[in-house]
Each structure stands twice: as C-alpha cells, then as structure tokens.
Design an enzyme around this catalytic site. Structure first.
Site, mmCIF file in Angstrom:
data_model
loop_
_atom_site.group_PDB
_atom_site.id
_atom_site.type_symbol
_atom_site.label_atom_id
_atom_site.label_comp_id
_atom_site.label_asym_id
_atom_site.label_seq_id
_atom_site.Cartn_x
_atom_site.Cartn_y
_atom_site.Cartn_z
ATOM 1 N NE ARG A 180 38.050 43.448 31.929
ATOM 2 C CZ ARG A 180 37.515 42.256 32.576
ATOM 3 N NH1 ARG A 180 38.326 41.556 33.364
ATOM 4 N NH2 ARG A 180 36.838 41.296 32.466
ATOM 5 C CB CYS A 236 36.032 43.323 39.919
ATOM 6 S SG CYS A 236 34.787 41.330 40.315
#
Length: 278
Positions: A180, A236
């Site tokens: 990611r 995050c």
C-alpha cells in the site's frame, strides 16, 4: 515495556475496582463481528468499546474513514464505564493491538495517564486458560475529566505547512503494509501511494511473531537511524494502525510524536493532494 501490561498482572487485578478492562475487538469490513465476539465471551469484567461507534465519529467529506470522536460524547462514555483519574485502563483486542492502541491514544489525548495495552491477543489469553465469561458487568459511573493534549495530534493543514517549511525537521512515517505504501495495491482507499517524503514503517514490525510487543531494545533496533530530536508524525490508512507505532515510539523514548489521525484517507480528499509511488 512502558504502556504495556502483562497478562499475569491483569489476572491478579480482575476484581480491582480501580482497574477497568476494555475489549476493543473489531474487524474492518465486518463491523458487528467484534461486538458479537464480545457477547460470546470476553475477559472477566471487560466492557466493550466499538471502533466506529465509540472511538470514531461519523464519516464526512474530510477527516478520513475513522475521524476523531466527539470529545464530549467520548468523555460521557468513559464516565459511564466507571473511569476517572484513579482508574487504570487496560485495553485489548485480538489483532495484535491496533484497536486497543487506538483507545490508548485517545485516552492519552484526553490526558488520562493510567492507560495500557495488554501484551498479547485475546486468543492468547484464552490459550493460557485465564478467566473469560459471557457475563456483561455492571459498573458504577464515575466522572471522567478530560485535559486535551493537543500536541499529540496534527491535522492536514499543519502537516502541509511543515512539509513545505520544516521538512528537514520532521520524520513522516507511513504505518501501512509495504504494497500500500508503494502504491502497488490499494484495497480500501480510492487512490494508491503515500504522502511525499514519508518513510515506510509497518506497524506489525513492532510485534513479535506471536503478536506480543517487542522489548524496548528490539524497538530501538527497529528505530535505528531515527533522530529523537526530530518531530515524528505517524499516519496509516485511517488513524488506527498508526497508533501501535505511536505507542512503540513513545515507549522507546521518542517524546515528540504526533498522530495524523485522518491519515491517507483524509489526505486524498482534498483537491490539492500530492502523492508518491514506489
């Protein structure tokens, strides 16, 4: 390690009126699963706090997928849970600590000093044969007093300013898994990549293979090359899995650590966002 409580300690404090255990189990994509698991069984004396109903507010245009909860509402829920300045709070989940760490961070943000994360998962607790029950406890309410620690939080506007004017004085850490971060895969958000200048710092690297927290020395090995004089800004996907990294950094002696709570899912909601891949 600081901010971490061992299971053996908790087993001897299950009936302590000044210890409150909070079950934070949750499954992204299956929001009812954590509560259903709690109803089935939980650590004796534990109350349940839900990531999306209790530890986040309603999703809006900005703020990310798990925005900061309304402070007054959260304070009311903490009071109803029998938490005041005399109560030690111990949070746990069954995924290695991301949801428990979210509660830990929120309580630290509200100025509560006695808050810890259990070392290990709920499954690990059961494997040791420690006390579980399906009985939901009744607790007397107390008055939770908040004392907001605003320095623990950073919003997008301030982060943008720092990336422009003070990029050499901050260290921006991306807590998501590497695919990611690199922009090779994005299963949740509409845009893949990471915030420019961010360094990859996967949250699960703060844990051992059996999902317990690494020692301070092991955390420091993981943090080799990072300057404690820098301001550490952690993010995050939505401000959840960044919290274990904040905990690890603080436990290892990094004092100037801030959470970008909206994180990647907030960053990409603005027209002027910039990203990097690879």
């Amino acid at each position: 390690m600081k901010y971490i409580i061992e299971m053996d300690w908790l087993t001897t404090h299950l009936d302590d009126p000044n210890v409150r255990i909070i079950d934070c189990r949750f499954q992204l994509g299956s929001p009812q699963a954590g509560f259903n698991a709690y109803v089935e069984d939980h650590i004796r004396g534990a109350l349940y706090f839900d990531l999306e109903k209790d530890l986040s507010s309603e999703v809006k245009e900005h703020g990310g997928r798990h925005p900061l909860p309304d402070v007054e509402e959260l304070v009311s829920k903490l009071s109803a849970a029998g938490i005041d300045e005399n109560v030690t709070v111990v949070a746990y989940d069954d995924q290695g600590g991301p949801f428990a760490s979210r509660l830990w961070w929120l309580l630290a943000y509200l100025g509560h000093k006695k808050v810890y994360v259990l070392n290990g998962t709920y499954s690990g607790w059961k494997q040791k044969g420690y006390a579980v029950t399906d009985s939901i406890p009744e607790v007397a309410s107390r008055e939770f007093q908040s004392n907001i620690q605003s320095s623990l939080l950073i919003d997008r506007e301030e982060l943008m300013d720092k990336l422009t004017a003070e990029s050499d004085k901050i260290l921006l850490l991306d807590s998501r898994e590497e695919k990611r971060y690199l922009g090779e895969e994005e299963p949740i958000d509409k845009v893949a990549g990471h915030i420019p200048t961010a360094r990859h710092f996967f949250w699960k690297d703060s844990l051992t293979s059996d999902q317990k927290w690494k020692t301070v020395d092991d955390q420091l090995d993981r943090l080799t090359g990072m300057d404690k004089g820098n301001e550490m800004i952690v993010y995050c996907g939505s401000g959840v899995t960044a919290c274990p990294n904040v905990l690890a950094l603080k436990a290892a002696g990094f004092e100037n650590v801030r959470l970008y709570l909206g994180s990647w899912s907030d960053w990409i909601t603005y027209e002027d966002y910039t990203i990097k891949k690879g």
